[in-house]
Write an enzyme that holds these catalytic residues in place. Structure first.
Site, PDB file in Angstrom:
ATOM      1  N   HIS A  68      -7.534   0.813  -6.176  1.00  0.00           N
ATOM      2  CA  HIS A  68      -7.737   0.070  -4.924  1.00  0.00           C
ATOM      3  C   HIS A  68      -8.468  -1.240  -5.287  1.00  0.00           C
ATOM      4  CE1 HIS A  68      -7.896  -0.750  -0.795  1.00  0.00           C
ATOM      5  NE2 HIS A  68      -8.757   0.141  -0.369  1.00  0.00           N
ATOM      6  N   ASP A 102     -16.658   8.462  -0.978  1.00  0.00           N
ATOM      7  CA  ASP A 102     -15.362   8.260  -0.313  1.00  0.00           C
ATOM      8  C   ASP A 102     -14.965   9.610   0.283  1.00  0.00           C
ATOM      9  OD1 ASP A 102     -12.802   7.377   0.386  1.00  0.00           O
ATOM     10  OD2 ASP A 102     -11.990   7.579  -1.642  1.00  0.00           O
ATOM     11  N   CYS A 127     -16.037   2.952   1.103  1.00  0.00           N
ATOM     12  CA  CYS A 127     -14.899   2.067   1.404  1.00  0.00           C
ATOM     13  C   CYS A 127     -14.452   2.202   2.856  1.00  0.00           C
ATOM     14  CB  CYS A 127     -13.746   2.372   0.457  1.00  0.00           C
ATOM     15  SG  CYS A 127     -13.273   4.105   0.427  1.00  0.00           S
ATOM     16  N   ARG A 167     -13.947  -7.264   2.929  1.00  0.00           N
ATOM     17  CA  ARG A 167     -12.544  -7.040   2.574  1.00  0.00           C
ATOM     18  C   ARG A 167     -11.714  -8.265   2.933  1.00  0.00           C
ATOM     19  NH1 ARG A 167     -10.303  -2.315   2.297  1.00  0.00           N
ATOM     20  NH2 ARG A 167      -8.824  -3.497   1.061  1.00  0.00           N
ATOM     21  N   ARG A 212       0.868  -1.186   0.000  1.00  0.00           N
ATOM     22  CA  ARG A 212       0.000   0.000   0.000  1.00  0.00           C
ATOM     23  C   ARG A 212       0.892   1.220   0.000  1.00  0.00           C
ATOM     24  NH1 ARG A 212      -5.056   2.024   3.671  1.00  0.00           N
ATOM     25  NH2 ARG A 212      -6.031   0.532   2.273  1.00  0.00           N
ATOM     26  N   GLN A 267     -10.397  -3.626  -2.772  1.00  0.00           N
ATOM     27  CA  GLN A 267     -11.657  -3.026  -2.327  1.00  0.00           C
ATOM     28  C   GLN A 267     -12.778  -3.357  -3.317  1.00  0.00           C
ATOM     29  OE1 GLN A 267     -12.190  -0.706   0.520  1.00  0.00           O
ATOM     30  NE2 GLN A 267     -14.298  -1.217   0.012  1.00  0.00           N
TER      31      GLN A 267
HETATM   32  N1  NVA Z   1      -9.436   7.593  -1.350  1.00  0.00           N
HETATM   33  C1  NVA Z   1      -9.102   7.084  -0.042  1.00  0.00           C
HETATM   34  C2  NVA Z   1      -9.450   5.642   0.069  1.00  0.00           C
HETATM   35  C3  NVA Z   1      -9.217   5.047   1.427  1.00  0.00           C
HETATM   36  C4  NVA Z   1      -9.556   3.589   1.506  1.00  0.00           C
HETATM   37  C5  NVA Z   1      -7.635   7.322   0.212  1.00  0.00           C
HETATM   38  O1  NVA Z   1      -6.820   7.076  -0.690  1.00  0.00           O
HETATM   39  O2  NVA Z   1      -7.291   7.781   1.304  1.00  0.00           O
HETATM   40  N1   CP Z   2     -11.131   0.808   2.828  1.00  0.00           N
HETATM   41  C1   CP Z   2      -9.875   0.711   3.228  1.00  0.00           C
HETATM   42  O1   CP Z   2      -8.952   0.443   2.443  1.00  0.00           O
HETATM   43  O2   CP Z   2      -9.676   0.909   4.565  1.00  0.00           O
HETATM   44  P1   CP Z   2      -8.287   1.046   5.312  1.00  0.00           P
HETATM   45  O3   CP Z   2      -7.659   2.331   4.849  1.00  0.00           O
HETATM   46  O4   CP Z   2      -8.637   1.065   6.776  1.00  0.00           O
HETATM   47  O5   CP Z   2      -7.423  -0.126   4.954  1.00  0.00           O
END
Ligand code: NVA
Ligand code: CP
Length: 328
Positions: free
Chosen positions: A134, A230, A271, A316, A107, A137
């Site tokens: 993602h 989101d 998400c 998830r 990540r 997800q």
């Molecule tokens: N768009 C958000 C998604 C988090 C799961 C981010 O990148 O922070």
């Molecule tokens: N939705 C999601 O990816 O959550 P986290 O950032 O908690 O992993």
């Protein structure tokens, strides 16, 4: 279906059949888990590395629990404690981790990083979120939609908010692949990049899906089966953008008017994490600065019967387990 040895970097790399296979495998693994049937022999004795250059609750816990359920060990590398990218290149890191682990989750920031990791690791690499995509997800979201609506093809999904980032991009791709009707309902500036829209339109032509971009909330949410949003500011973005995001995206907040305009049986998805009340540090800071107590979704919608966000979050784990089970 044989996905052994494949990396899972973005859904553009997978056929609709492969995506649906992973969703079905996840449903099967979920069923086993609920019945207390252990799956420890599936990958017993293997080890996976979990690299997180951004924070996480769901994705990290999903990889850890899923790996343990499959009989594997895990090593978590947090955003500050590894050499990756700072003192050691991605390629060198990939060589090292690839020699110790059977699989690597990443990540972080640019999609090119996870692609490079996969190029040099020699073992499957799974994208746990980049700025652009993602994909794990998406599997959870599709499994949840299938469970709740009983169908995938033809489902009308409207995404509101910053549609040019990881969630908007990924939802557009998965909808195109699976013959769903995707609408990005937001101000023009936040539409997904034109090249990706074109690519998805081509994919949708084959699957029977459609891609719509609109600034009109009433038209964009009318009759939708799924309303999705989101956070307005994603991880890694500077705090300085809050002011413009609140100004530009507030008209696209998911509230009861939006849900009433959507289909009768419409569900709300996110998400997570979500800013829907003042029970978070950031939520409180935003209220002090801008005077708003809810952001991308109202507390009312978040806690309404239409909201399936926690089922989505649970999925998830089951879907990430499917990705590891299939690719190792
Ligand atoms: N768009 C958000 C998604 C988090 C799961 C981010 O990148 O922070
Ligand atoms: N939705 C999601 O990816 O959550 P986290 O950032 O908690 O992993």
């Amino acid at each position: 279906m044989n996905l052994k040895g494949r990396s899972f970097l973005k859904l553009l790399d997978f056929t609709p059949e492969e995506i649906l296979y992973l969703v079905d495998l996840a449903a099967d693994l979920k069923d086993k888990k609920k019945k207390g049937i252990l799956t420890l022999d599936m990958h017993r004795g293997k080890n996976v590395a979990l690299i997180f250059e951004k924070t996480s609750t769901r994705t990290r816990c999903s990889f850890e629990v899923a790996a343990h359920d499959l009989g594997m060990g895990t090593t978590y590398l947090d955003p500050s404690s590894s050499q990756i990218g700072k003192k050691e290149s991605i390629a060198d890191t990939a060589h090292v981790l690839g020699s110790m682990f059977e699989g690597i989750e990443y990540r972080g920031f640019g999609q090119e990083i996870v692609e490079e990791l996969a190029r040099y690791a020699g073992v499957p690499v799974w994208n746990g979120l980049t700025n652009e995509f993602h994909p794990t997800q998406m599997l959870a979201d599709i499994l949840t939609i299938k469970e709740k609506l009983g169908r995938i093809k033809g489902v009308k999904l409207t995404y509101m908010g910053d549609a040019r980032y990881n969630m908007g991009n990924s939802l557009m791709v998965v909808c195109a692949k699976l013959g769903m009707h995707f609408t990005a309902c937001t101000t023009r500036k936040y539409f997904p990049a034109e090249a990706l829209v074109k690519e998805c339109e081509k994919i949708a032509e084959e699957s029977g899906g459609t891609i719509t971009l609109t600034e009109d909330v009433s038209a964009g949410t009318k009759g939708a089966d799924v309303i999705y949003t989101d956070v307005w500011v994603s991880m890694g973005e500077p705090d300085a953008v809050w002011e413009e995001r609140i100004r530009e995206l507030s008209p696209y907040q998911v509230n009861s008017r939006v849900m009433e305009n959507a289909g009768e049986q419409a569900v709300f998805m996110h998400c997570l994490p979500a800013f829907h009340d003042l029970k978070t540090k950031v939520g409180k800071e935003i209220e002090a600065k801008f005077g708003i107590s809810e952001m991308e979704v109202t507390d009312q919608v978040f806690n309404s019967p239409a909201s399936i966000v926690f089922e989505e979050a649970e999925n998830r784990m089951h879907t990430i387990k499917a990705v590891m089970a299939a690719t190792l």
